[in-house]
Design a protein around this motif. Structure first.
Motif, PDB file in Angstrom:
ATOM      1  N   ASP A  85     -21.040 -12.351  35.771  1.00  0.00           N
ATOM      2  CA  ASP A  85     -21.367 -11.257  34.859  1.00  0.00           C
ATOM      3  C   ASP A  85     -20.105 -10.541  34.382  1.00  0.00           C
ATOM      4  OD1 ASP A  85     -24.031 -11.894  35.187  1.00  0.00           O
ATOM      5  OD2 ASP A  85     -24.503 -10.169  36.457  1.00  0.00           O
ATOM      6  N   LEU A  86     -19.118 -10.438  35.244  1.00  0.00           N
ATOM      7  CA  LEU A  86     -17.854  -9.809  34.851  1.00  0.00           C
ATOM      8  C   LEU A  86     -17.174 -10.572  33.719  1.00  0.00           C
ATOM      9  CD1 LEU A  86     -15.961  -8.685  38.057  1.00  0.00           C
ATOM     10  CD2 LEU A  86     -16.685  -7.296  36.143  1.00  0.00           C
ATOM     11  N   LEU A  87     -17.373 -11.871  33.684  1.00  0.00           N
ATOM     12  CA  LEU A  87     -16.746 -12.693  32.648  1.00  0.00           C
ATOM     13  C   LEU A  87     -17.436 -12.537  31.293  1.00  0.00           C
ATOM     14  CD1 LEU A  87     -16.044 -15.998  34.594  1.00  0.00           C
ATOM     15  CD2 LEU A  87     -14.496 -14.075  34.168  1.00  0.00           C
ATOM     16  N   SER A  88     -18.646 -12.008  31.303  1.00  0.00           N
ATOM     17  CA  SER A  88     -19.366 -11.820  30.045  1.00  0.00           C
ATOM     18  C   SER A  88     -18.879 -10.552  29.360  1.00  0.00           C
ATOM     19  CB  SER A  88     -20.874 -11.731  30.303  1.00  0.00           C
ATOM     20  OG  SER A  88     -21.195 -10.478  30.873  1.00  0.00           O
ATOM     21  N   THR A  89     -19.145 -10.452  28.077  1.00  0.00           N
ATOM     22  CA  THR A  89     -18.722  -9.253  27.349  1.00  0.00           C
ATOM     23  C   THR A  89     -19.442  -8.011  27.869  1.00  0.00           C
ATOM     24  OG1 THR A  89     -20.359  -9.722  25.640  1.00  0.00           O
ATOM     25  CG2 THR A  89     -18.110 -10.477  25.248  1.00  0.00           C
ATOM     26  N   ASP A  90     -20.632  -8.182  28.438  1.00  0.00           N
ATOM     27  CA  ASP A  90     -21.358  -7.036  28.992  1.00  0.00           C
ATOM     28  C   ASP A  90     -20.642  -6.450  30.198  1.00  0.00           C
ATOM     29  OD1 ASP A  90     -23.269  -7.433  27.081  1.00  0.00           O
ATOM     30  OD2 ASP A  90     -24.649  -8.499  28.408  1.00  0.00           O
ATOM     31  N   LEU A 159     -10.627 -11.585  41.235  1.00  0.00           N
ATOM     32  CA  LEU A 159     -11.095 -11.745  39.862  1.00  0.00           C
ATOM     33  C   LEU A 159     -10.897 -10.453  39.071  1.00  0.00           C
ATOM     34  CD1 LEU A 159     -12.492 -13.372  37.631  1.00  0.00           C
ATOM     35  CD2 LEU A 159     -14.684 -12.578  38.570  1.00  0.00           C
ATOM     36  N   VAL A 160     -11.229  -9.327  39.684  1.00  0.00           N
ATOM     37  CA  VAL A 160     -11.042  -8.037  39.028  1.00  0.00           C
ATOM     38  C   VAL A 160      -9.563  -7.854  38.687  1.00  0.00           C
ATOM     39  CG1 VAL A 160     -11.105  -5.519  39.403  1.00  0.00           C
ATOM     40  CG2 VAL A 160     -13.092  -6.925  39.999  1.00  0.00           C
ATOM     41  N   SER A 161      -8.681  -8.186  39.620  1.00  0.00           N
ATOM     42  CA  SER A 161      -7.237  -8.081  39.370  1.00  0.00           C
ATOM     43  C   SER A 161      -6.799  -8.996  38.233  1.00  0.00           C
ATOM     44  CB  SER A 161      -6.491  -8.495  40.638  1.00  0.00           C
ATOM     45  OG  SER A 161      -5.725  -7.488  41.131  1.00  0.00           O
ATOM     46  N   HIS A 162      -7.294 -10.209  38.249  1.00  0.00           N
ATOM     47  CA  HIS A 162      -6.973 -11.190  37.205  1.00  0.00           C
ATOM     48  C   HIS A 162      -7.364 -10.650  35.827  1.00  0.00           C
ATOM     49  CE1 HIS A 162      -6.533 -15.386  35.692  1.00  0.00           C
ATOM     50  NE2 HIS A 162      -7.518 -15.028  34.884  1.00  0.00           N
ATOM     51  N   LEU A 163      -8.576 -10.142  35.739  1.00  0.00           N
ATOM     52  CA  LEU A 163      -9.059  -9.608  34.474  1.00  0.00           C
ATOM     53  C   LEU A 163      -8.289  -8.342  34.078  1.00  0.00           C
ATOM     54  CD1 LEU A 163     -12.877 -10.146  35.024  1.00  0.00           C
ATOM     55  CD2 LEU A 163     -11.344 -11.523  33.598  1.00  0.00           C
ATOM     56  N   MET A 165      -5.229  -7.702  34.576  1.00  0.00           N
ATOM     57  CA  MET A 165      -3.915  -8.069  34.053  1.00  0.00           C
ATOM     58  C   MET A 165      -4.006  -8.712  32.675  1.00  0.00           C
ATOM     59  SD  MET A 165      -1.832  -9.358  37.403  1.00  0.00           S
ATOM     60  CE  MET A 165      -3.063 -10.481  38.028  1.00  0.00           C
ATOM     61  N   GLY A 166      -5.240  -8.891  32.192  1.00  0.00           N
ATOM     62  CA  GLY A 166      -5.417  -9.474  30.872  1.00  0.00           C
ATOM     63  C   GLY A 166      -5.207 -10.978  30.835  1.00  0.00           C
ATOM     64  N   LEU A 167      -5.269 -11.607  31.992  1.00  0.00           N
ATOM     65  CA  LEU A 167      -5.100 -13.057  32.046  1.00  0.00           C
ATOM     66  C   LEU A 167      -6.336 -13.747  31.479  1.00  0.00           C
ATOM     67  CD1 LEU A 167      -3.443 -13.265  35.567  1.00  0.00           C
ATOM     68  CD2 LEU A 167      -2.327 -13.441  33.332  1.00  0.00           C
ATOM     69  N   PRO A 168      -6.188 -14.979  30.996  1.00  0.00           N
ATOM     70  CA  PRO A 168      -7.328 -15.658  30.366  1.00  0.00           C
ATOM     71  C   PRO A 168      -8.491 -15.835  31.342  1.00  0.00           C
ATOM     72  CG  PRO A 168      -5.363 -17.061  30.361  1.00  0.00           C
ATOM     73  CD  PRO A 168      -4.986 -15.779  31.014  1.00  0.00           C
TER      74      PRO A 168
END
Length: 190
Positions: A85-90, A159-163, A165-168
């Motif tokens: 769900d975190l990977l979705s735009t929502d 995953l939260v950290s990855h996102l 940092m703006g990583l793909p």
């Protein structure tokens, strides 16, 4: 003066939380001024603070609301689904709030103490879900459920950290598939 129904009060509270979620995600805790909260919620400061004592109480209620929603997803579908769900735009506004929560936990001891009273629900929901999956024969049985819970929570934080940092993120679904399969029982059920 007419009495306001409980449904109306609850709807207003959710309206405030939804707007505040966007505001805190966009501007951070300090940048979420009362004026910005008013704009994001479409309500006056009086209406906002009728429901919440102060900005910290609003933020804490928002974090708690997010934790409840995540715990509900975990109970139904597992912690990996929260990650999906975190990977979705929502998930974008939730991610911003989660990052702000992490920052406040790291830098504000009083907030950390207030949050500690409320933060166990996600861990409990994850552990209960894993125990049900083990009882159903779907979960590997060579690793303690507490260790699997910590493992999944650590992956979530990564995953939260990855996102953050703006990583793909467009190629992470196979990674989450791997995480999910790593806790499942290999081979046929007993």
């Amino acid at each position: 003066m007419p009495r306001v129904s409980q449904d109306h009060l609850e709807a207003r509270r959710h309206q405030i939380l939804d707007g505040a979620r966007v505001c805190f995600a966009r501007y951070g805790y300090e940048g979420a001024t009362v004026r910005r909260l008013e704009e994001a919620t479409g309500l006056s400061r009086g209406a906002i603070f009728h429901h919440f004592r102060d900005k910290e109480s609003l933020f804490l209620a928002l974090a708690e609301d997010d934790a409840h929603r995540m715990a509900d997803v975990v109970a139904r579908e597992g912690l990996v689904q929260v990650m999906r769900d975190l990977l979705s735009t929502d998930g974008a506004d939730w991610l911003g709030s989660r990052l702000e929560l992490s920052r406040r936990l790291r830098t504000d001891p009083e907030f950390r103490a207030r949050w500690a009273e409320r933060s166990e629900q996600l861990t409990i929901a994850t552990r209960q879900r894993l125990e049900r999956q083990r009882e159903a024969g779907n979960l590997r049985d060579d690793i303690d459920v507490a260790v699997l819970t910590s493992y999944l929570e650590l992956v979530l934080e990564g995953l939260v950290s990855h996102l953050a940092m703006g990583l793909p993120a467009d190629d992470l679904e196979p990674v989450l598939d791997l995480v999910e399969s790593s806790v499942r029982r290999a081979g046929p059920k007993p």
